[in-house]
Design a protein around this motif. Sequence first.
Motif, PDB file in Angstrom:
ATOM      1  N   UNK A  89       0.827  -1.210   0.000  1.00 15.37           N
ATOM      2  CA  UNK A  89       0.000   0.000   0.000  1.00 15.37           C
ATOM      3  C   UNK A  89       0.860   1.259   0.000  1.00 15.37           C
ATOM      4  N   UNK A  90       1.961   1.220   0.765  1.00 16.66           N
ATOM      5  CA  UNK A  90       2.874   2.363   0.787  1.00 16.66           C
ATOM      6  C   UNK A  90       3.556   2.553  -0.572  1.00 16.66           C
ATOM      7  N   UNK A  91       3.881   1.456  -1.225  1.00 14.95           N
ATOM      8  CA  UNK A  91       4.485   1.531  -2.550  1.00 14.95           C
ATOM      9  C   UNK A  91       3.485   2.093  -3.561  1.00 14.95           C
ATOM     10  N   UNK A  92       2.228   1.672  -3.439  1.00 11.66           N
ATOM     11  CA  UNK A  92       1.196   2.153  -4.352  1.00 11.66           C
ATOM     12  C   UNK A  92       0.906   3.639  -4.149  1.00 11.66           C
ATOM     13  N   UNK A  93       1.147   4.138  -2.936  1.00 17.14           N
ATOM     14  CA  UNK A  93       0.853   5.535  -2.621  1.00 17.14           C
ATOM     15  C   UNK A  93       1.962   6.484  -3.063  1.00 17.14           C
ATOM     16  N   UNK A  94       3.062   5.963  -3.601  1.00 15.41           N
ATOM     17  CA  UNK A  94       4.128   6.827  -4.125  1.00 15.41           C
ATOM     18  C   UNK A  94       3.581   7.656  -5.282  1.00 15.41           C
ATOM     19  N   UNK A  95       4.048   8.883  -5.409  1.00 12.20           N
ATOM     20  CA  UNK A  95       3.551   9.773  -6.451  1.00 12.20           C
ATOM     21  C   UNK A  95       3.842   9.234  -7.848  1.00 12.20           C
ATOM     22  N   UNK A  96       5.059   8.748  -8.074  1.00 11.09           N
ATOM     23  CA  UNK A  96       5.379   8.253  -9.420  1.00 11.09           C
ATOM     24  C   UNK A  96       4.506   7.064  -9.798  1.00 11.09           C
ATOM     25  N   UNK A 173      -9.767  17.774 -17.351  1.00  8.30           N
ATOM     26  CA  UNK A 173      -8.870  18.675 -16.615  1.00  8.30           C
ATOM     27  C   UNK A 173      -7.506  18.062 -16.322  1.00  8.30           C
ATOM     28  N   UNK A 174      -7.281  16.828 -16.817  1.00  3.65           N
ATOM     29  CA  UNK A 174      -6.032  16.112 -16.558  1.00  3.65           C
ATOM     30  C   UNK A 174      -5.760  16.048 -15.046  1.00  3.65           C
ATOM     31  N   UNK A 175      -6.813  15.706 -14.329  1.00  2.00           N
ATOM     32  CA  UNK A 175      -6.732  15.671 -12.871  1.00  2.00           C
ATOM     33  C   UNK A 175      -7.178  14.322 -12.328  1.00  2.00           C
ATOM     34  N   UNK A 176      -6.431  13.815 -11.369  1.00  2.00           N
ATOM     35  CA  UNK A 176      -6.778  12.554 -10.722  1.00  2.00           C
ATOM     36  C   UNK A 176      -6.850  12.732  -9.218  1.00  2.00           C
ATOM     37  N   UNK A 177      -7.476  11.779  -8.569  1.00  2.00           N
ATOM     38  CA  UNK A 177      -7.601  11.849  -7.115  1.00  2.00           C
ATOM     39  C   UNK A 177      -7.250  10.500  -6.503  1.00  2.00           C
ATOM     40  N   UNK A 178      -6.411  10.558  -5.473  1.00  2.67           N
ATOM     41  CA  UNK A 178      -6.045   9.345  -4.726  1.00  2.67           C
ATOM     42  C   UNK A 178      -7.112   9.175  -3.641  1.00  2.67           C
ATOM     43  N   UNK A 179      -8.093   8.334  -3.903  1.00  5.60           N
ATOM     44  CA  UNK A 179      -9.251   8.217  -3.017  1.00  5.60           C
ATOM     45  C   UNK A 179      -8.913   7.550  -1.690  1.00  5.60           C
ATOM     46  N   UNK A 180      -8.153   6.473  -1.772  1.00  7.29           N
ATOM     47  CA  UNK A 180      -7.799   5.713  -0.569  1.00  7.29           C
ATOM     48  C   UNK A 180      -6.684   4.736  -0.905  1.00  7.29           C
ATOM     49  N   UNK A 181      -6.121   4.105   0.098  1.00  3.75           N
ATOM     50  CA  UNK A 181      -5.123   3.069  -0.164  1.00  3.75           C
ATOM     51  C   UNK A 181      -5.835   1.843  -0.742  1.00  3.75           C
TER      52      UNK A 181
END
Length: 202
Positions: A89-96, A173-181
């Motif tokens: 989950x921590x790896x998935x939450x990386x920005x890249x 808008x080329x926008x995304x959202x990180x909803x949850x892990x």
Amino acid sequence: MARYTGPKSKIARRFREPIFGPDKALERKNYPPGMHGASKRRGKQSEYAVQLMEKQKVKYTYGVLERQFENLFHKASAKEGITGELLLKLLEARLDNTVYRLGISPTRSGARQLVGHKHITVNGEVVNIPSYSLRAGDVVAVRERSQSLEAITVSVAGRKINRYAWLEWDANSFTGKFLTYPSRDEIPENIKENLIVELYSK
């Protein structure tokens, strides 16, 4: 900014998985690299070797070097829950990784480059740290002046809609959202995280 810059096809063949994306070399030679090729007889691997290989595979998959990976593991082990799943989950939450998952770039290495070159914002602010850890609700977007870049427009045009349940994407808008892990069963990579936990627990 440390990163792996060696031969990718050789690494993919070592693990027999397209960990850097589709690879024609892997399709042609579905056996490990080496001067003896497919004819070389390989002995049974030890338990330690299997665990180490799994750790190396995850490091290459997410583009993380040894010290970063070890820090993430200790961070995961300090939290309540299943350590292996928390690590992923921590790896998935990386920005890249999130830029890659959103479809802004077709590869994680490409996503890392976009972040490093200041094409990506988080909550309206430019962030050029690929390892930046996102939190639930963070908004990831392509800078307005970067939205016309061919590498980005081609990748976004070929993305699948709502491919990952823990992310939200607005193509206009080329926008995304990180909803949850993400939950463990939502992460598609073929990873046996329990082997990594066993390796570090020795």
